[in-house]
Scaffold this motif. Structure first.
Motif, short mmCIF file in Angstrom:
data_model
loop_
_atom_site.label_atom_id
_atom_site.label_comp_id
_atom_site.label_asym_id
_atom_site.label_seq_id
_atom_site.Cartn_x
_atom_site.Cartn_y
_atom_site.Cartn_z
N ILE A 19 51.35 34.85 0.02
CA ILE A 19 50.08 35.34 0.56
C ILE A 19 49.75 34.63 1.86
O ILE A 19 49.29 35.25 2.83
CB ILE A 19 48.96 35.17 -0.48
CG1 ILE A 19 49.19 36.09 -1.67
CG2 ILE A 19 47.59 35.47 0.15
CD1 ILE A 19 48.23 35.88 -2.82
N LEU A 20 50.00 33.34 1.91
CA LEU A 20 49.71 32.56 3.11
C LEU A 20 50.57 33.00 4.29
O LEU A 20 50.07 33.20 5.39
CB LEU A 20 49.94 31.08 2.81
CG LEU A 20 49.34 30.06 3.73
CD1 LEU A 20 47.84 30.22 3.80
CD2 LEU A 20 49.68 28.67 3.26
N VAL A 21 51.85 33.18 4.06
CA VAL A 21 52.76 33.60 5.14
C VAL A 21 52.42 35.01 5.61
O VAL A 21 52.41 35.28 6.82
CB VAL A 21 54.23 33.50 4.66
CG1 VAL A 21 55.17 34.21 5.60
CG2 VAL A 21 54.64 32.05 4.51
N LEU A 22 52.12 35.90 4.67
CA LEU A 22 51.77 37.27 5.06
C LEU A 22 50.51 37.31 5.92
O LEU A 22 50.37 38.17 6.78
CB LEU A 22 51.58 38.15 3.82
CG LEU A 22 52.83 38.52 3.05
CD1 LEU A 22 52.47 39.32 1.80
CD2 LEU A 22 53.81 39.28 3.92
N SER A 23 49.59 36.38 5.69
CA SER A 23 48.35 36.39 6.46
C SER A 23 48.54 35.83 7.87
O SER A 23 47.71 36.09 8.74
CB SER A 23 47.26 35.61 5.73
OG SER A 23 47.54 34.23 5.74
N ALA A 82 42.94 32.06 -0.31
CA ALA A 82 43.54 32.43 -1.59
C ALA A 82 44.96 31.84 -1.71
O ALA A 82 45.34 31.33 -2.76
CB ALA A 82 43.59 33.95 -1.73
N GLY A 83 45.72 31.88 -0.62
CA GLY A 83 47.06 31.30 -0.63
C GLY A 83 47.04 29.80 -0.83
O GLY A 83 47.81 29.25 -1.62
N TYR A 84 46.13 29.12 -0.13
CA TYR A 84 45.99 27.67 -0.30
C TYR A 84 45.56 27.33 -1.73
O TYR A 84 46.02 26.36 -2.31
CB TYR A 84 44.97 27.10 0.68
CG TYR A 84 45.43 27.04 2.11
CD1 TYR A 84 46.65 26.49 2.46
CD2 TYR A 84 44.62 27.50 3.14
CE1 TYR A 84 47.07 26.42 3.76
CE2 TYR A 84 45.03 27.44 4.46
CZ TYR A 84 46.25 26.89 4.77
OH TYR A 84 46.65 26.83 6.07
N THR A 85 44.67 28.15 -2.29
CA THR A 85 44.19 27.90 -3.64
C THR A 85 45.33 28.00 -4.65
O THR A 85 45.47 27.13 -5.52
CB THR A 85 43.08 28.91 -4.00
OG1 THR A 85 42.02 28.77 -3.07
CG2 THR A 85 42.56 28.68 -5.40
#
Length: 81
Positions: A45-49, A10-13
Motif C-alpha cells: 500500500i505504501l509503495v503504491l501510494s 494505512a501502509g505505515y500502520t
C-alpha cells in the motif's frame, strides 16, 4: 490533506502492526508468515501510494474501496491473530 496521505498512513500502520506482531509472538509457530502478510501488505500500500502511475489510480472509486477493504481486513487479521 492530500487524499494519498490516508493510504500512506494505512501502509505505515500495517507495517508497524506487523513488526509489533512479530515481536510479541516470538514463541508462536509460523509467526513469520503471519507477520509477513501484514508487513508486506503495508509495504505494498505504501509503495503504491508513492508511485506516480499508481497513485492516480488509487484515487478512483473502485480501487480505493478495494484498498480500504484490504486494509481493514489485514488490520483485523493482525489484531485477532
Amino acid at each position: 490533506m492530500n487524499p494519498l496521505n490516508y493510504f500512506r498512513l494505512a501502509g505505515y500502520t500495517l507495517f508497524a502492526i506487523g513488526l509489533i506482531n512479530w515481536r510479541y509472538q516470538t514463541g508462536t509457530s509460523s509467526v513469520a508468515i503471519h507477520s509477513a502478510i501484514i508487513i508486506l501488505t503495508g509495504i505494498l500500500i505504501l509503495v503504491l501510494s508513492f508511485l506516480p502511475s499508481t497513485s492516480k489510480s488509487l484515487l478512483k472509486k473502485p480501487l480505493n474501496q478495494i484498498i480500504w477493504v484490504l486494509f481493514i481486513g489485514v488490520l483485523i487479521y493482525g489484531i485477532v491473530n
